[in-house]
Design an enzyme around this catalytic site. Structure first.
Site, PDB file in Angstrom:
ATOM      1  N   ASN A 112      31.339  40.343  60.980  1.00  0.00           N
ATOM      2  CA  ASN A 112      31.577  40.864  59.927  1.00  0.00           C
ATOM      3  C   ASN A 112      30.750  41.829  58.957  1.00  0.00           C
ATOM      4  O   ASN A 112      29.801  42.031  58.529  1.00  0.00           O
ATOM      5  CB  ASN A 112      31.248  39.711  59.148  1.00  0.00           C
ATOM      6  CG  ASN A 112      31.873  39.645  57.808  1.00  0.00           C
ATOM      7  OD1 ASN A 112      31.669  38.678  56.445  1.00  0.00           O
ATOM      8  ND2 ASN A 112      32.728  40.594  57.087  1.00  0.00           N
TER       9      ASN A 112
ATOM     10  N   GLN B 251      33.582  44.997  54.354  1.00  0.00           N
ATOM     11  CA  GLN B 251      32.575  45.269  52.623  1.00  0.00           C
ATOM     12  C   GLN B 251      31.591  46.525  52.819  1.00  0.00           C
ATOM     13  O   GLN B 251      31.332  46.632  53.806  1.00  0.00           O
ATOM     14  CB  GLN B 251      32.406  43.768  52.004  1.00  0.00           C
ATOM     15  CG  GLN B 251      33.115  42.756  51.944  1.00  0.00           C
ATOM     16  CD  GLN B 251      34.095  41.784  52.667  1.00  0.00           C
ATOM     17  OE1 GLN B 251      33.482  41.872  53.694  1.00  0.00           O
ATOM     18  NE2 GLN B 251      35.456  41.594  52.727  1.00  0.00           N
TER      19      GLN B 251
ATOM     20  N   CYS C  91      30.214  37.745  48.618  1.00  0.00           N
ATOM     21  CA  CYS C  91      30.612  38.718  49.882  1.00  0.00           C
ATOM     22  C   CYS C  91      29.100  37.415  50.878  1.00  0.00           C
ATOM     23  O   CYS C  91      28.721  38.410  50.509  1.00  0.00           O
ATOM     24  CB  CYS C  91      30.168  39.835  50.109  1.00  0.00           C
ATOM     25  SG  CYS C  91      31.002  39.794  51.892  1.00  0.00           S
ATOM     26  N   GLY C  92      29.257  36.196  51.232  1.00  0.00           N
ATOM     27  CA  GLY C  92      28.388  35.373  51.441  1.00  0.00           C
ATOM     28  C   GLY C  92      27.209  36.259  53.475  1.00  0.00           C
ATOM     29  O   GLY C  92      26.461  36.353  52.933  1.00  0.00           O
ATOM     30  N   ASN C  93      28.179  37.147  53.887  1.00  0.00           N
ATOM     31  CA  ASN C  93      27.260  37.357  55.189  1.00  0.00           C
ATOM     32  C   ASN C  93      27.033  39.042  54.349  1.00  0.00           C
ATOM     33  O   ASN C  93      25.413  38.601  55.185  1.00  0.00           O
ATOM     34  CB  ASN C  93      28.272  37.936  56.469  1.00  0.00           C
ATOM     35  CG  ASN C  93      28.962  36.183  57.327  1.00  0.00           C
ATOM     36  OD1 ASN C  93      27.991  35.341  56.543  1.00  0.00           O
ATOM     37  ND2 ASN C  93      29.216  36.472  57.545  1.00  0.00           N
TER      38      ASN C  93
ATOM     39  N   GLU D 117      40.441  37.547  55.205  1.00  0.00           N
ATOM     40  CA  GLU D 117      40.198  37.762  54.083  1.00  0.00           C
ATOM     41  C   GLU D 117      41.791  39.813  53.239  1.00  0.00           C
ATOM     42  O   GLU D 117      42.006  40.535  53.705  1.00  0.00           O
ATOM     43  CB  GLU D 117      38.754  39.225  54.589  1.00  0.00           C
ATOM     44  CG  GLU D 117      37.885  38.489  55.185  1.00  0.00           C
ATOM     45  CD  GLU D 117      36.725  38.948  54.510  1.00  0.00           C
ATOM     46  OE1 GLU D 117      35.831  39.016  53.484  1.00  0.00           O
ATOM     47  OE2 GLU D 117      35.750  39.497  55.525  1.00  0.00           O
TER      48      GLU D 117
ATOM     49  N   SER E  48      31.876  33.359  53.066  1.00  0.00           N
ATOM     50  CA  SER E  48      32.421  32.609  51.369  1.00  0.00           C
ATOM     51  C   SER E  48      33.615  31.553  52.026  1.00  0.00           C
ATOM     52  O   SER E  48      33.831  31.069  51.277  1.00  0.00           O
ATOM     53  CB  SER E  48      33.165  33.781  50.156  1.00  0.00           C
ATOM     54  OG  SER E  48      34.003  33.954  51.062  1.00  0.00           O
TER      55      SER E  48
END
Length: 285
Positions: free
Chosen positions: A27, A60, A86-88, A214, A225
């Protein structure tokens, strides 16, 4: 808004702006640091950098700026739209900031709210993504309903993690044609802000296989997320406990839904650093 594109810049000045390319389980992100240089990210600029042939390519784009904590993070999707979470990318930037500062714990701010990250050891980074949003208005959905099982074919579960999610539990996630399935539900009328779409199946009481479409991006190898939302949905439906392993196309994340929020742990990678040229930036005006 703070960003990195300086309108006064021209090709003749031979100046660009620096960026970092990072990923969490494939990601991938372009990360720009606006703490020392003022910049404005426009949708056109984000889309230009996102292009995998004519730009750099990313799922992202994340901007680091000064904030109330150790840093403030702002996120953009590949289509130029913004995302509160955006968790990662948060984990990747947290690892970068830990190496920069020597800290093993950080307080980060986002449009989602305050997030806390820590070094989990063995090269892994954890971030607390906060409590999930389970009420229809918070996610948000278009009208009042039970978020555990939506009135959509397949009965998916709706969850908010600072961005909306729609999780389908299926017999075999690998058999779902995600490139066709995902956009059908990203734009579903129940989701006025569109949604991320996950397909998942239960491997065991603490083990999930999940794939993701996504919002504003498309099929991605992983999503932090989305992993949090899927873990929360599985626990709410009694399919797993609150601590699970999630296997994605790009690797594995560990999710732990605790009293203080949903903790996500996994590896990160800083692939390279580079500079976007003035010629490229001028081409996007």
């Amino acid at each position: 808004m703070r960003g990195v594109y300086m309108p006064a810049m021209s090709m003749t000045e031979n100046i660009g702006f620096p960026f970092m390319k990072m990923h969490g389980l494939g990601n991938d992100f372009v990360v720009v640091d606006a703490r020392v240089q003022d910049i404005a990210i426009t949708p056109a600029l984000a889309q230009g950098i996102a292009h995998r042939q004519f730009g750099v390519g990313f799922d992202q784009l994340a901007v680091i700026s000064n904030g109330a904590g150790d840093a403030h993070l702002t996120f953009y999707n590949a289509d130029g739209s913004t995302s509160a979470a955006c968790g990662n990318a948060t984990r990747c930037i947290a690892r970068h900031l830990m190496l920069e500062t020597g800290k093993d714990a950080l307080h980060l701010t986002t449009d989602r709210g305050d997030l806390y990250a820590r070094d989990a050891g063995e090269g892994l980074t954890s971030v607390n993504m906060g409590q999930p949003q389970l009420d229809w208005q918070e996610i948000p959905l278009a009208e009042e309903m039970d978020t555990l099982e939506l009135p959509i074919e397949g009965g998916p579960t709706a969850t908010g993690m600072g961005n909306p999610h729609c999780t389908f539990f299926v017999e075999d996630a690998d058999l779902i044609p995600l490139a066709e399935f995902g956009p059908r539900y990203e734009h579903h009328p129940l989701y006025p802000e569109r949604t991320n779409v996950q397909v998942a199946h239960i491997v065991g009481p603490d083990h999930i296989r999940m794939r993701v479409w996504e919002r504003g991006v498309g099929v991605t190898l992983a999503s932090g997320s989305s992993s949090c939302a899927t873990a929360v949905a599985a626990a709410r439906r009694g399919l797993t406990g609150r601590r699970v392993r999630i296997d994605l196309d790009g690797g594995t994340l560990w999710i732990d839904w605790r009293e203080d929020g949903v903790w996500m742990t996994g590896p990160t990678m800083h692939v390279f650093s580079g500079t976007l040229t003035a010629e490229f930036l001028d081409s996007l005006r």
